[in-house]
Design a protein around this motif. Sequence first.
Motif, mmCIF file in Angstrom:
data_model
loop_
_atom_site.group_PDB
_atom_site.id
_atom_site.type_symbol
_atom_site.label_atom_id
_atom_site.label_comp_id
_atom_site.label_asym_id
_atom_site.label_seq_id
_atom_site.Cartn_x
_atom_site.Cartn_y
_atom_site.Cartn_z
ATOM 1 N N LYS A 175 0.828 -1.203 0.000
ATOM 2 C CA LYS A 175 0.000 0.000 0.000
ATOM 3 C C LYS A 175 0.870 1.265 0.000
ATOM 4 C CE LYS A 175 -3.543 -0.395 2.560
ATOM 5 N NZ LYS A 175 -4.404 -0.525 3.753
ATOM 6 N N GLY A 176 0.558 2.160 -0.921
ATOM 7 C CA GLY A 176 1.280 3.430 -0.987
ATOM 8 C C GLY A 176 2.567 3.384 -1.779
ATOM 9 N N LEU A 177 2.945 2.200 -2.293
ATOM 10 C CA LEU A 177 4.172 2.080 -3.081
ATOM 11 C C LEU A 177 3.850 2.022 -4.567
ATOM 12 C CD1 LEU A 177 6.179 -0.659 -1.125
ATOM 13 C CD2 LEU A 177 6.694 1.782 -1.226
ATOM 14 N N GLU A 178 4.676 2.671 -5.372
ATOM 15 C CA GLU A 178 4.596 2.500 -6.818
ATOM 16 C C GLU A 178 5.303 1.185 -7.140
ATOM 17 O OE1 GLU A 178 4.369 6.774 -8.930
ATOM 18 O OE2 GLU A 178 6.308 6.312 -8.041
ATOM 19 N N TRP A 179 4.570 0.227 -7.686
ATOM 20 C CA TRP A 179 5.077 -1.138 -7.758
ATOM 21 C C TRP A 179 4.408 -1.865 -8.917
ATOM 22 C CZ3 TRP A 179 8.273 -3.727 -4.071
ATOM 23 C CH2 TRP A 179 8.380 -5.106 -4.222
ATOM 24 N N ILE A 180 5.169 -2.639 -9.656
ATOM 25 C CA ILE A 180 4.623 -3.519 -10.692
ATOM 26 C C ILE A 180 5.195 -4.916 -10.472
ATOM 27 C CG2 ILE A 180 4.503 -4.046 -13.161
ATOM 28 C CD1 ILE A 180 4.720 -1.139 -13.782
ATOM 29 N N THR A 181 4.334 -5.926 -10.381
ATOM 30 C CA THR A 181 4.769 -7.312 -10.304
ATOM 31 C C THR A 181 4.626 -7.938 -11.684
ATOM 32 O OG1 THR A 181 4.040 -7.495 -7.993
ATOM 33 C CG2 THR A 181 4.378 -9.543 -9.209
ATOM 34 N N LEU A 182 5.700 -8.484 -12.209
ATOM 35 C CA LEU A 182 5.672 -9.098 -13.535
ATOM 36 C C LEU A 182 6.794 -10.107 -13.672
ATOM 37 C CD1 LEU A 182 7.043 -6.598 -16.235
ATOM 38 C CD2 LEU A 182 7.460 -6.364 -13.801
ATOM 39 N N ALA A 183 6.737 -10.901 -14.714
ATOM 40 C CA ALA A 183 7.780 -11.883 -14.966
ATOM 41 C C ALA A 183 8.970 -11.221 -15.649
ATOM 42 C CB ALA A 183 7.239 -13.010 -15.846
ATOM 43 N N ARG A 184 10.167 -11.629 -15.277
ATOM 44 C CA ARG A 184 11.367 -11.058 -15.875
ATOM 45 C C ARG A 184 11.356 -11.162 -17.412
ATOM 46 N NH1 ARG A 184 16.880 -9.836 -14.303
ATOM 47 N NH2 ARG A 184 16.213 -10.019 -12.149
ATOM 48 N N PRO A 185 10.915 -12.291 -18.009
ATOM 49 C CA PRO A 185 10.863 -12.331 -19.469
ATOM 50 C C PRO A 185 9.952 -11.263 -20.073
ATOM 51 C CG PRO A 185 10.732 -14.552 -18.591
ATOM 52 C CD PRO A 185 10.598 -13.621 -17.419
ATOM 53 N N ASP A 186 8.863 -10.901 -19.359
ATOM 54 C CA ASP A 186 7.975 -9.852 -19.864
ATOM 55 C C ASP A 186 8.660 -8.493 -19.852
ATOM 56 O OD1 ASP A 186 5.874 -11.586 -20.372
ATOM 57 O OD2 ASP A 186 5.000 -11.335 -18.377
ATOM 58 N N LEU A 187 9.480 -8.240 -18.830
ATOM 59 C CA LEU A 187 10.236 -6.990 -18.779
ATOM 60 C C LEU A 187 11.255 -6.950 -19.918
ATOM 61 C CD1 LEU A 187 11.129 -4.336 -17.504
ATOM 62 C CD2 LEU A 187 12.498 -5.653 -15.864
ATOM 63 N N ALA A 188 11.962 -8.065 -20.131
ATOM 64 C CA ALA A 188 12.942 -8.112 -21.217
ATOM 65 C C ALA A 188 12.274 -7.922 -22.575
ATOM 66 C CB ALA A 188 13.693 -9.439 -21.174
ATOM 67 N N THR A 189 11.100 -8.520 -22.760
ATOM 68 C CA THR A 189 10.377 -8.373 -24.026
ATOM 69 C C THR A 189 9.974 -6.923 -24.261
ATOM 70 O OG1 THR A 189 9.542 -10.638 -23.931
ATOM 71 C CG2 THR A 189 8.337 -9.097 -25.320
ATOM 72 N N ALA A 190 9.501 -6.247 -23.217
ATOM 73 C CA ALA A 190 9.118 -4.841 -23.349
ATOM 74 C C ALA A 190 10.324 -3.979 -23.730
ATOM 75 C CB ALA A 190 8.486 -4.337 -22.052
ATOM 76 N N LEU A 191 11.469 -4.249 -23.127
ATOM 77 C CA LEU A 191 12.679 -3.503 -23.468
ATOM 78 C C LEU A 191 13.105 -3.780 -24.906
ATOM 79 C CD1 LEU A 191 14.632 -4.134 -20.149
ATOM 80 C CD2 LEU A 191 13.913 -1.882 -20.991
ATOM 81 N N TYR A 192 13.025 -5.041 -25.306
ATOM 82 C CA TYR A 192 13.390 -5.413 -26.677
ATOM 83 C C TYR A 192 12.489 -4.713 -27.696
ATOM 84 C CZ TYR A 192 13.822 -8.328 -30.848
ATOM 85 O OH TYR A 192 13.982 -8.765 -32.137
ATOM 86 N N GLU A 193 11.188 -4.719 -27.426
ATOM 87 C CA GLU A 193 10.256 -4.065 -28.343
ATOM 88 C C GLU A 193 10.514 -2.562 -28.442
ATOM 89 O OE1 GLU A 193 6.485 -5.111 -26.759
ATOM 90 O OE2 GLU A 193 6.438 -7.103 -27.690
#
Length: 395
Positions: free
Chosen positions: A96-114
């Motif tokens: 609560k009160g934190l800026e936070w995203i929970t996701l899979a590391r491959p999804d983060l890498a894919t977003a960076l690649y795109e």
Amino acid sequence: MNAGKRTALVVGGGVAGLSAAWWLAATGWRVTLVERAPDLRADGYMLGLSGPGYEVARRMELLPRLRECERHIEDNLYLARDGSELLRINYHDFLKGLEWITLARPDLATALYEAIRTNPDVDIRFATEVETFRDEGDAVSVRLRDGSAFSVDLLIGADGVRSATRSALFGESADHLVPLGYRMAAYQVSDPQGLGNDFLSYAEPGRMVEYYRLPQDKIAALHIWCDEDASFVSIERRKQLLGEAFAGAHPDVIRRIALLGEQDDVLLDGLVMVDLPSWHKGRCLLLGDAAHCLTLVSGQGAGMAMTSACVLAEELARGDIAEALERHEARLRPTITTLQVRSRSTARWFVPQTDRAFAFRNAIMRWMPKWLLNRYFQRGIRSEVLAASSLRIEN
């Protein structure tokens, strides 16, 4: 050919390497990124992006894309080996009160690649790796295994905790690895039976497994267990070792390990930190886990890799490369040191090794009033975010 642009070769197509390519290209560099795998790796665990990593993602305009693959979690249910409930925690209460995203590391890498794959200033080459490189003083000469040769202004080794670039620069990697006494494994697997919860953990002395529900009947698994051996494990041996480490665990744990096929990607390694007196040498720099692995216990590894790439670009934009690498390290190292100290102290509480320590940890968490337990988790997470946020990111 973008005449006049400074050039860099980035080794490694993970979060650190992709972030470095994005930031250097955004600040006027021409970047070649090489990754020895044939495509983006699908292995990796769930992570929380917060603090400066979250802010860097905002500056990169990645947040809308990351929100698309965010995993929304309600309860984190901890079960014992026999399936009895040890603890139930509401995920949102301690975030609560934190800026936070929970996701899979491959999804983060894919977003960076795109975000970089269509950039004309970024050349991404899969299925190859650096064969040799030499710092010539005014440039770095590089030869790849596919026969390509380059002369670049800067070489960045973002090739992970088992970095070949680090070994070439500073000697064998074992000299710089600090084992925490655990191994970890992460994978995704199809499981039509599902979890019944968004976030389910099986915990017992010396080992733990976490499961996250994913779309389309898939789950993400993270195993952690005590093991003083932190040596590299071949891909062919990983499923067998995982089965041996979790023999006698809850039947659902055994069943899900058995669901792994021969072709499934399994990330398995020792939980080790990297401790180096310097992250750069001449015109060569290590970035992310290759330089200062925090381990997944810190919760800040991916975010600090992205932050490090941002800070590097800021410092390189000021001019001289040698001075920029010094300033980059001077800005980052105090934060990295703090987070590594926290990783050392947190690991044994995260997965207690003995029956007594396990029972003591569980008793405290079970009988502590809910408001106090939430405050405890909030303070732990906020202290990690605060430590990372002590690093100034320029706007």
